[in-house]
Design a protein around this motif. Structure first.
Motif, PDB file in Angstrom:
ATOM      1  N   ALA A  92       0.830  -1.210   0.000  1.00 32.89           N
ATOM      2  CA  ALA A  92       0.000   0.000   0.000  1.00 32.89           C
ATOM      3  C   ALA A  92       0.866   1.262   0.000  1.00 32.89           C
ATOM      4  O   ALA A  92       0.560   2.254  -0.680  1.00 32.89           O
ATOM      5  CB  ALA A  92      -0.922  -0.025   1.216  1.00 32.89           C
ATOM      6  N   LYS A  93       1.963   1.226   0.752  1.00 30.67           N
ATOM      7  CA  LYS A  93       2.852   2.402   0.805  1.00 30.67           C
ATOM      8  C   LYS A  93       3.500   2.646  -0.543  1.00 30.67           C
ATOM      9  O   LYS A  93       3.566   3.802  -1.020  1.00 30.67           O
ATOM     10  CB  LYS A  93       3.908   2.165   1.878  1.00 30.67           C
ATOM     11  CG  LYS A  93       4.848   3.343   2.046  1.00 30.67           C
ATOM     12  CD  LYS A  93       5.862   3.090   3.147  1.00 30.67           C
ATOM     13  CE  LYS A  93       6.807   4.272   3.308  1.00 30.67           C
ATOM     14  NZ  LYS A  93       7.821   4.033   4.371  1.00 30.67           N
ATOM     15  N   SER A  96       0.959   3.978  -2.957  1.00 29.23           N
ATOM     16  CA  SER A  96       0.584   5.358  -2.633  1.00 29.23           C
ATOM     17  C   SER A  96       1.630   6.328  -3.157  1.00 29.23           C
ATOM     18  O   SER A  96       1.298   7.399  -3.696  1.00 29.23           O
ATOM     19  CB  SER A  96       0.435   5.508  -1.119  1.00 29.23           C
ATOM     20  OG  SER A  96       0.170   6.862  -0.767  1.00 29.23           O
ATOM     21  N   GLU A  97       2.912   5.978  -3.034  1.00 26.79           N
ATOM     22  CA  GLU A  97       3.971   6.853  -3.514  1.00 26.79           C
ATOM     23  C   GLU A  97       3.966   6.940  -5.030  1.00 26.79           C
ATOM     24  O   GLU A  97       4.152   8.002  -5.608  1.00 26.79           O
ATOM     25  CB  GLU A  97       5.320   6.343  -3.017  1.00 26.79           C
ATOM     26  CG  GLU A  97       5.488   6.490  -1.506  1.00 26.79           C
ATOM     27  CD  GLU A  97       6.782   5.873  -1.007  1.00 26.79           C
ATOM     28  OE1 GLU A  97       7.463   5.195  -1.821  1.00 26.79           O
ATOM     29  OE2 GLU A  97       7.100   6.032   0.188  1.00 26.79           O
ATOM     30  N   PRO A 103      -2.407   6.934   1.407  1.00 28.13           N
ATOM     31  CA  PRO A 103      -2.407   5.474   1.638  1.00 28.13           C
ATOM     32  C   PRO A 103      -3.811   4.983   2.021  1.00 28.13           C
ATOM     33  O   PRO A 103      -4.638   5.750   2.515  1.00 28.13           O
ATOM     34  CB  PRO A 103      -1.421   5.295   2.788  1.00 28.13           C
ATOM     35  CG  PRO A 103      -1.425   6.601   3.488  1.00 28.13           C
ATOM     36  CD  PRO A 103      -1.655   7.664   2.442  1.00 28.13           C
TER      37      PRO A 103
END
Length: 295
Positions: A92-93, A96-97, A103
């Motif tokens: 997820a991280k 998200s980036e 996130p």
């Protein structure tokens, strides 16, 4: 009265915690004790103890024992798979980036497959032992009912068999008192036959005629068979009062009864003895069918 039948049925129900069960036992006649078990999955280990308890109660017969189990509710546990959650957070991280987006929330992560697991609660060894002890107590209750059913049927069988022995004893006395068994009657019958064959020629020696009559009487004599039948009747009555399984001994006596009756029929020299001998065979056959059901 100690006679027990090999035929019977019994059932017992029970409940322990979240488990309901029902034991059923059916038995019919058999040469020895044969036990067949139908156990639900996961309870096969009970069979050894169950078999021993059945052997302690039942002497003979083909017996089918079944156990049905129903779990009213299954206790479950919700567990967090920490390794899966860490992997989900890392993915997820990174996503998200790359997407330049916030996130995902915790709810979204927990909804991912494998992060949260629902599993059945494990039954402890002690809880399992308590359940098995309750099941075996239920088996004892069922076996008590099965033994009672077999005993009740045994009482009915014993009354029938005693009545058949009375019939056999009556026929034995009827044959014993038959007029045709008297030597003088045999001599008179022989004299008539000889007179008919010789057309009244009286040249035959009366002493020789008497000897032939005695010989014929000895060949037709059934006293030994009657004596043995009386002894068998006494033995059968004694067996019906003995504790423990006696069915196989009674079946052997039925064979001995039949052997003596066959000999009497083969030696019968008049219609009265012949009819009594055939009636004797009929009652003995009924006796044999009934004792085949006795434990």
């Amino acid at each position: 009265m100690t006679v027990k039948s090999m035929t019977g049925f019994s059932a017992s129900d029970g409940v322990h915690a979240e488990t309901r069960w029902q034991w059923e036992g059916r038995s019919v006649n058999g040469r020895n004790l044969e036990l067949r078990f139908r156990m639900p999955p996961g309870f096969d280990g009970l069979e050894r103890d169950a078999r021993q308890r059945c052997q302690d109660v039942l002497g003979r017969g083909n017996c089918s024992i079944s156990l049905r189990i129903q779990r009213e509710a299954i206790t479950t546990e919700i567990r967090l798979n920490e390794a899966s959650l860490r992997q989900a957070l890392a993915v997820a991280k990174a996503a998200s980036e790359l997407a330049a987006m916030p996130p995902p929330t915790l709810d979204s992560l927990l909804a991912m497959r494998g992060v949260v697991e629902t599993v059945d609660a494990q039954e402890s060894d002690e809880a399992r032992k308590v359940l098995e002890a309750a099941l075996l107590a239920g088996l004892d209750q069922m076996l008590e009912g099965l033994a009672a059913a077999r005993a009740a049927e045994g009482e009915r069988l014993a009354a029938i068999v005693h009545g058949q022995l009375d019939e056999i004893a009556g026929l034995v006395e009827k044959i014993t008192g038959a007029a045709s068994r008297q030597p003088q009657v045999i001599a008179d019958r022989l004299a008539e036959q000889i007179a008919r064959l010789t057309e009244g020629d009286t040249a035959l020696d009366p002493e020789r005629l008497h000897q032939e009559a005695v010989l014929l009487a000895s060949k037709a004599d059934v006293q030994e068979e009657l004596d043995r039948l009386r002894a068998h009747i006494g033995a059968a009555r004694s067996l019906l009062e003995e504790p423990g399984p006696t069915g196989r001994k009674l079946e052997f006596l039925a064979q001995e009864f039949n052997r003596e009756a066959n000999t009497i029929c083969s030696k019968a020299n008049d219609i009265e003895v012949s009819h009594a001998g055939l009636a004797l065979k009929s009652v003995i056959d009924q006796f044999r069918e009934q004792v085949a059901n006795i434990e």
